[in-house]
Design a protein around this motif. Sequence first.
Motif: not given
Length: 184
Positions: A67-89
């Motif tokens: 699901x999209x939620x799972x994809x977002x979570x994986x992306x955030x975990x892979x870039x945990x040091x970020x100052x923020x995220x732009x979620x772009x399909x």
Amino acid sequence: MTPANSRGGDVVVLVLASGRGERFIASGGSGSKLQALLDGKPVLTHTIEAVRASGLRWHVEDAGHPGMGDSIAAGVRATRDAAGWLVLPGDLPLVRPETLQLVAQALATHEVVVPTFENQRGHPVGFSAACGGELAALTGPKGAASVVRAHPVMELPVADRGIVVDIDTVDALADAERWLRGPR
């Protein structure tokens, strides 16, 4: 996939490329909508070119999550040091690099930033680091809607039709092709 020039502490564009594209196939498309040709290049290539041109740090999440939620979570975990995220399909091939930059800049003073075009909400939705824990815990098909509802949202009007043009059907692909070839 993350570009070689990635730096900790920057806003990261999470390009979501895990979807199955069921509506695209149901509309008569064959194969992945992200690999469908738009002006001679795959849809996903157009999206990534805009992200690269923005100069922002980026990460493609394409591990085939359920699901999209799972994809977002994986992306955030892979870039945990970020100052923020732009979620772009990955199926938004007409988004402009300057729009990505505007949303990223707005995250300096807002927890959640949603771009709008002619009063329509679009993508990328921006999330500050304050949302990181909630984003990393997402599951299921609804994406980050619960995180958006839980935080103050800044709607950012932009002059970019590309934030609302996703390629979910064969007709949407044909419309995007006409728009690319026509006067803007």
